[in-house]
Every structure is written in C-alpha cells, then in structure tokens.
Scaffold this active site. Structure first.
Site, PDB file in Angstrom:
ATOM      1  N   CYS A 133      -0.695  -8.090   1.351  1.00 28.78           N
ATOM      2  CA  CYS A 133      -0.641  -8.078   2.820  1.00 28.78           C
ATOM      3  C   CYS A 133      -0.671  -9.480   3.442  1.00 28.78           C
ATOM      4  CB  CYS A 133      -1.797  -7.239   3.378  1.00 28.78           C
ATOM      5  SG  CYS A 133      -3.315  -7.346   2.421  1.00 28.78           S
ATOM      6  N   HIS A 246      -5.102  -8.608   9.856  1.00 27.43           N
ATOM      7  CA  HIS A 246      -5.465  -9.875   9.219  1.00 27.43           C
ATOM      8  C   HIS A 246      -4.996 -11.023  10.124  1.00 27.43           C
ATOM      9  CE1 HIS A 246      -6.473  -7.658   5.736  1.00 27.43           C
ATOM     10  NE2 HIS A 246      -5.567  -8.084   4.873  1.00 27.43           N
TER      11      HIS A 246
HETATM   12  O1  25A Z   1      -6.068  -1.530  -7.715  1.00 27.40           O
HETATM   13  P1  25A Z   1      -5.683  -2.227  -6.459  1.00 27.40           P
HETATM   14  O2  25A Z   1      -4.211  -2.494  -6.378  1.00 27.40           O
HETATM   15  O3  25A Z   1      -6.497  -3.445  -6.199  1.00 27.40           O
HETATM   16  O4  25A Z   1      -6.029  -1.196  -5.276  1.00 27.40           O
HETATM   17  C1  25A Z   1      -7.346  -0.720  -5.008  1.00 27.40           C
HETATM   18  C2  25A Z   1      -7.381   0.128  -3.765  1.00 27.40           C
HETATM   19  O5  25A Z   1      -6.946  -0.670  -2.653  1.00 27.40           O
HETATM   20  C3  25A Z   1      -6.221   0.150  -1.761  1.00 27.40           C
HETATM   21  C4  25A Z   1      -6.224   1.571  -2.268  1.00 27.40           C
HETATM   22  O6  25A Z   1      -7.370   2.322  -1.760  1.00 27.40           O
HETATM   23  C5  25A Z   1      -6.430   1.317  -3.752  1.00 27.40           C
HETATM   24  O7  25A Z   1      -6.987   2.434  -4.381  1.00 27.40           O
HETATM   25  N1  25A Z   1      -4.955  -0.513  -1.666  1.00 27.40           N
HETATM   26  C6  25A Z   1      -3.971  -0.671  -2.564  1.00 27.40           C
HETATM   27  N2  25A Z   1      -3.006  -1.431  -2.126  1.00 27.40           N
HETATM   28  C7  25A Z   1      -3.368  -1.811  -0.887  1.00 27.40           C
HETATM   29  C8  25A Z   1      -2.803  -2.636   0.128  1.00 27.40           C
HETATM   30  N3  25A Z   1      -1.649  -3.281  -0.039  1.00 27.40           N
HETATM   31  C9  25A Z   1      -4.598  -1.206  -0.606  1.00 27.40           C
HETATM   32  N4  25A Z   1      -5.217  -1.362   0.539  1.00 27.40           N
HETATM   33  C10 25A Z   1      -4.608  -2.118   1.458  1.00 27.40           C
HETATM   34  N5  25A Z   1      -3.466  -2.759   1.284  1.00 27.40           N
HETATM   35  P2  25A Z   1      -7.259   3.613  -0.808  1.00 27.40           P
HETATM   36  O8  25A Z   1      -8.597   4.225  -0.784  1.00 27.40           O
HETATM   37  O9  25A Z   1      -6.621   3.278   0.464  1.00 27.40           O
HETATM   38  O10 25A Z   1      -6.245   4.605  -1.532  1.00 27.40           O
HETATM   39  C11 25A Z   1      -6.502   5.180  -2.716  1.00 27.40           C
HETATM   40  C12 25A Z   1      -5.420   6.259  -2.889  1.00 27.40           C
HETATM   41  O11 25A Z   1      -5.053   6.322  -4.264  1.00 27.40           O
HETATM   42  C13 25A Z   1      -5.214   7.683  -4.715  1.00 27.40           C
HETATM   43  N6  25A Z   1      -5.497   7.747  -6.125  1.00 27.40           N
HETATM   44  C14 25A Z   1      -6.498   7.179  -6.792  1.00 27.40           C
HETATM   45  N7  25A Z   1      -6.424   7.470  -8.117  1.00 27.40           N
HETATM   46  C15 25A Z   1      -5.343   8.243  -8.272  1.00 27.40           C
HETATM   47  C16 25A Z   1      -4.751   8.428  -6.996  1.00 27.40           C
HETATM   48  N8  25A Z   1      -3.676   9.165  -6.828  1.00 27.40           N
HETATM   49  C17 25A Z   1      -3.124   9.743  -7.917  1.00 27.40           C
HETATM   50  N9  25A Z   1      -3.632   9.639  -9.161  1.00 27.40           N
HETATM   51  C18 25A Z   1      -4.736   8.899  -9.370  1.00 27.40           C
HETATM   52  N10 25A Z   1      -5.216   8.797 -10.618  1.00 27.40           N
HETATM   53  C19 25A Z   1      -6.355   8.170  -3.880  1.00 27.40           C
HETATM   54  O12 25A Z   1      -6.406   9.558  -3.842  1.00 27.40           O
HETATM   55  C20 25A Z   1      -6.002   7.606  -2.526  1.00 27.40           C
HETATM   56  O13 25A Z   1      -5.001   8.386  -1.923  1.00 27.40           O
HETATM   57  P3  25A Z   1      -7.824  10.281  -4.103  1.00 27.40           P
HETATM   58  O14 25A Z   1      -7.494  11.734  -4.181  1.00 27.40           O
HETATM   59  O15 25A Z   1      -8.489   9.676  -5.282  1.00 27.40           O
HETATM   60  O16 25A Z   1      -8.708   9.952  -2.895  1.00 27.40           O
HETATM   61  C21 25A Z   1      -8.698  10.814  -1.809  1.00 27.40           C
HETATM   62  C22 25A Z   1      -9.857  10.481  -0.906  1.00 27.40           C
HETATM   63  O17 25A Z   1     -11.066  10.292  -1.662  1.00 27.40           O
HETATM   64  C23 25A Z   1     -11.673   9.051  -1.341  1.00 27.40           C
HETATM   65  N11 25A Z   1     -12.205   8.508  -2.613  1.00 27.40           N
HETATM   66  C24 25A Z   1     -11.635   7.587  -3.392  1.00 27.40           C
HETATM   67  N12 25A Z   1     -12.387   7.348  -4.471  1.00 27.40           N
HETATM   68  C25 25A Z   1     -13.464   8.153  -4.375  1.00 27.40           C
HETATM   69  C26 25A Z   1     -13.356   8.893  -3.199  1.00 27.40           C
HETATM   70  N13 25A Z   1     -14.272   9.792  -2.842  1.00 27.40           N
HETATM   71  C27 25A Z   1     -15.315   9.967  -3.643  1.00 27.40           C
HETATM   72  N14 25A Z   1     -15.509   9.269  -4.781  1.00 27.40           N
HETATM   73  C28 25A Z   1     -14.598   8.369  -5.188  1.00 27.40           C
HETATM   74  N15 25A Z   1     -14.786   7.702  -6.340  1.00 27.40           N
HETATM   75  C29 25A Z   1     -10.599   8.211  -0.754  1.00 27.40           C
HETATM   76  O18 25A Z   1     -11.159   7.372   0.251  1.00 27.40           O
HETATM   77  C30 25A Z   1      -9.641   9.195  -0.167  1.00 27.40           C
HETATM   78  O19 25A Z   1      -9.956   9.451   1.186  1.00 27.40           O
HETATM   79  O1  L14 Z   2      -2.527  -5.724  -2.175  1.00 26.33           O
HETATM   80  O2  L14 Z   2      -8.316  -6.396   1.178  1.00 26.33           O
HETATM   81  O3  L14 Z   2      -3.332  -6.995  -3.728  1.00 26.33           O
HETATM   82  O4  L14 Z   2      -9.481  -5.801  -0.542  1.00 26.33           O
HETATM   83  C1  L14 Z   2      -5.970  -5.981  -2.976  1.00 26.33           C
HETATM   84  C2  L14 Z   2      -7.270  -6.150  -2.224  1.00 26.33           C
HETATM   85  C3  L14 Z   2      -4.760  -5.711  -0.774  1.00 26.33           C
HETATM   86  C4  L14 Z   2      -5.999  -5.937  -0.040  1.00 26.33           C
HETATM   87  C5  L14 Z   2      -3.482  -6.254  -2.742  1.00 26.33           C
HETATM   88  C6  L14 Z   2      -8.407  -6.065  -0.012  1.00 26.33           C
HETATM   89  C7  L14 Z   2      -4.789  -6.060  -2.150  1.00 26.33           C
HETATM   90  C8  L14 Z   2      -7.191  -5.973  -0.803  1.00 26.33           C
END
Ligand code: 25A
Ligand code: L14
Length: 340
Positions: A133, A246
């Site tokens: 981002c 941001h």
């Molecule tokens: O690994 P990274 O790239 O660093 O990314 C880490 C996290 O950053 C967010 C995103 O979080 C990601 O998981 N993210 C990624 N890129 C981003 C960006 N560019 C970014 N944020 C900003 N800018 P998120 O919470 O927004 O989204 C997570 C989504 O991923 C789904 N998911 C997770 N594991 C999955 C999966 N989908 C398919 N298969 C898998 N194995 C997740 O779905 C969500 O849609 P979910 O069903 O797991 O979650 C639904 C709701 O449940 C909450 N939740 C999450 N973890 C838990 C939880 N509730 C209880 N316990 C938990 N452990 C979530 O908040 C959601 O509302």
């Molecule tokens: O896209 O704000 O690499 O915590 C990982 C961490 C986006 C935002 C990415 C955060 C991110 C992020």
C-alpha cells in the site's frame, strides 16, 4: 470496457481488504458474470452482498477455481503461496495482494498509473502482484516525476493507518482508545505496544539490517515498478493511531532540475492524482479526506532548498482502497480490456 463478462473469485472475501474488493467490483461496474467468495472454513456459510444479491462465502479449497477467469487474493501471504499457483493452474489469472509473490522475477508488480504495460508478464506464471500500500500511493505521485525528470534518490517516512493490519487491528485501536479514556485495562493482541495516543516505528517484522520488512518493501518494490535498480530509496515506516489512510512525507531528488511549479502542473494532469495544496487556507491532504475514495492526494509541494534538485511533498491515500482493493480491481480491468 468490453461486453465480455468474467467469472471472478475473491479469496479472503471476509477480510478488511476482501470486503472492499467486492465493493470496488460493484462500484466500478466490473463485468462480472459470476462472483465466488472464498475464505477460511471459519467464514464458510456467511453471506455478503454484491449488487443487491446475497452471495454465500465458501471455504477455499484446491477445487475452488474451476471456471474462474480472475481471482483476486487477499488472504495473507501463506495462503497466497499455497493457493495462487493452484488457481493459476486451474486457468484463472491471479491478482495477489499479499507480499508473497511481489519480488518473483516471473511475476509482474503493477501500479496501473505507473507501469500498466507490465501486466503482459502475467502469462509466465498466471500471477500478478499488487504492491504494498505505501509503495502504491508513493508511485502514483512519483512515476510522472520519474518519467519527466528522472529520480536519483527518495527519502520517505510513512504515517500508516491500523487498517493495514486487518480488522483485528481496527478493533484494537478503537477498544484501546475507549479503555484508556475510561481508565479501564485493555489487553493488546495485535501491536507490541499501545497504539492509542502513540506512534510505533515498526511495521511488519524487523530484518537483520535494522530496517523493517515494510521499509524494504518500499525500497525493492519501487525499483521493480520503475524498472530501475539504481534509484536510491530509504524509508522509515511508522504506525499511527489512524483508522484509514496512509500519509507519507516524501523527499525526492531528481536528476534533471524540477521546479516546484512545474511539478505541480505535471501532477495536476497525472492520472489518479489530486492536488490538494493551498496551505495558507489550511488546505493539504488529510487521511480523513483520503478515506473512502480512490485518488492519491498530493500537497505541501515545496522545493527542497537544501539540495540542487529536490522536491518535498505529502502524499495521502486510502490504504485499503487505492493501497489494496482498488489497485487490484484496476489491474483486473486491464486484464479484461486487453488480455482476456
Ligand atoms: O500475510 P500477509 O500478506 O502479511 O497478510 C496478513 C494479513 O494482512 C491483511 C489480511 O488480513 C491478511 O490476512 N492484508 C493482506 N494484504 C493486505 C493489504 N495489502 C492486508 N491488509 C491491508 N493491505 P484481513 O484480516 O484483512 O483478511 C484476512 C482474510 O483472509 C482470509 N483467510 C485467512 N486464511 C485463509 C483465508 N481465506 C481462505 N483460506 C485461508 N486459509 C480471512 O478469512 C479473511 O477474509 P477468515 O475466514 O479466516 O476470517 C474471517 C473473519 O475472521 C476474523 N479472523 C481472522 N483470524 C481470526 C479471526 N477470528 C478469530 N480468530 C482468528 N484467528 C477476520 O477478521 C475476519 O473478519
Ligand atoms: O501489503 O499495515 O505487504 O500491517 C503487510 C502489513 C500491508 C500492510 C503488505 C500492515 C502489508 C501491512
């Protein structure tokens, strides 16, 4: 937009970014034939709205991508590493929002305003990466400057919203703020220190060179997108108690001399940029104004008087929209228009 319609999947549909991806597809009237919403087992059965219909969330499995043309991923890095190749194998083009594939030489890294031509490179792996981002909004403003004047060095400090770390971080800022005002104890779960009424010079993990991974993403992704490894970039990324949007203080040293009034003119006509710069009237880009819209706001344009060829600016965008969901949908639009 062509008349053809596409089967689209959103992986991570229930997350902070996935939700907005669905909204962007609707708002931008993307030609969707069928929309598939995927998340983890935890969310299977939940219903989300798309164009007045309720769509049921399904658990993502290796069979989820049959018949899918475009898969927008935002389900975390580990999930993308596992499922993006499976989706691509099934014939979908993946636009991945995680950091997992960004630096893969066979995966294009695209900001539509900066390097739309790079989309063509998707053919090798079937995956396109959405940049970080903070990189996206910086390059919406700096790509035109780079094309016109060349860039020698960028010094950037960010002021990043909590929504970047997902829904649980949005809750943490809200609940912790309320707890502090009421002198109640709050047990933090997301950040290692209090985020309410504080600034944390720490986003993503620390690396051996003392920088955070977020800071090095800004360095490496900028060079990849501008296709120039010689550009010097140094970043300090800071989490601030803001929900959406941001902000970035950017100092750019150009190769050819850039006069600040010319840079303002250039950016006034640049795609995706809105100049918000009338400081005497207290008008400058604000996170609160950037939130909920798709443009990158640029202001506080000043000549850097400490060097020969320098410009300072303040760049603000909605990190979940242009920083993630909108950028991904724009990439899908390029695919739909020119490649699929
Ligand atoms: O690994 P990274 O790239 O660093 O990314 C880490 C996290 O950053 C967010 C995103 O979080 C990601 O998981 N993210 C990624 N890129 C981003 C960006 N560019 C970014 N944020 C900003 N800018 P998120 O919470 O927004 O989204 C997570 C989504 O991923 C789904 N998911 C997770 N594991 C999955 C999966 N989908 C398919 N298969 C898998 N194995 C997740 O779905 C969500 O849609 P979910 O069903 O797991 O979650 C639904 C709701 O449940 C909450 N939740 C999450 N973890 C838990 C939880 N509730 C209880 N316990 C938990 N452990 C979530 O908040 C959601 O509302
Ligand atoms: O896209 O704000 O690499 O915590 C990982 C961490 C986006 C935002 C990415 C955060 C991110 C992020």
């Amino acid at each position: 937009m062509t008349q053809k319609k596409f089967n689209v999947a959103v992986a991570g549909a229930t997350g902070a970014v996935g939700n907005v991806m669905i909204k962007c597809l609707e708002e931008r009237n993307f030609p969707v034939a069928n929309l598939k919403l995927l998340a983890s087992k935890r969310s299977a059965g939940k219903k989300l709205r798309f164009k007045g219909d309720e769509v049921e969330v399904e658990e993502m499995t290796k069979d989820s991508f049959k018949g899918v043309d475009i898969a927008l991923f935002s389900a975390g890095g580990g999930t993308s590493l596992e499922f993006a190749p499976i989706a691509a194998q099934s014939g979908a083009v993946v636009v991945d929002n995680s950091s997992a594939w960004r630096m893969d030489p066979d995966v294009p890294l695209v900001v539509p305003e900066a390097n739309p031509h790079a989309v063509a490179g998707y053919k090798t792996k079937g995956i396109i990466a959405n940049p970080n981002c903070s990189t996206i909004q910086m390059l919406v403003a700096l790509a035109p400057v780079y094309r016109e004047y060349g860039i020698k060095r960028i010094v950037v400090s960010t002021y990043q919203a909590v929504s970047g770390s997902g829904k649980k971080a949005i809750d943490e800022l809200f609940d912790q703020t309320r707890a502090k005002i009421n002198f109640i104890n709050y047990e933090k779960k997301v950040y290692p220190h209090d985020i309410a009424f504080n600034c944390l010079p720490h986003i993503d993990v620390f690396l051996d060179n003392g920088y955070t991974k977020e800071e090095m993403k800004m360095v490496n992704e900028t060079r990849k997108i501008l296709e120039n490894d010689k550009i010097a970039v140094t970043a300090t990324t800071v989490r601030v108690p803001v929900f959406y949007g941001h902000s970035e203080s950017v100092n750019v040293e150009t190769i050819k001399h850039a006069d600040v009034s010319e840079v303002r003119k250039l950016l006034e006509t640049s795609k995706g940029v809105k100049i918000v710069d009338n400081p005497k009237e207290n008008v400058y880009p604000l996170a609160i104004d950037a939130a909920g819209q798709d443009l990158t706001l640029v202001g506080r344009l000043r000549q850097d008087e400490s060097i020969e060829n320098g410009i300072n600016m303040w760049i603000v965008a909605d990190n979940i929209r242009k920083g993630a969901a909108t950028n991904a949908v724009q990439i899908a639009e390029i695919l739909a228009e020119s490649y699929l």
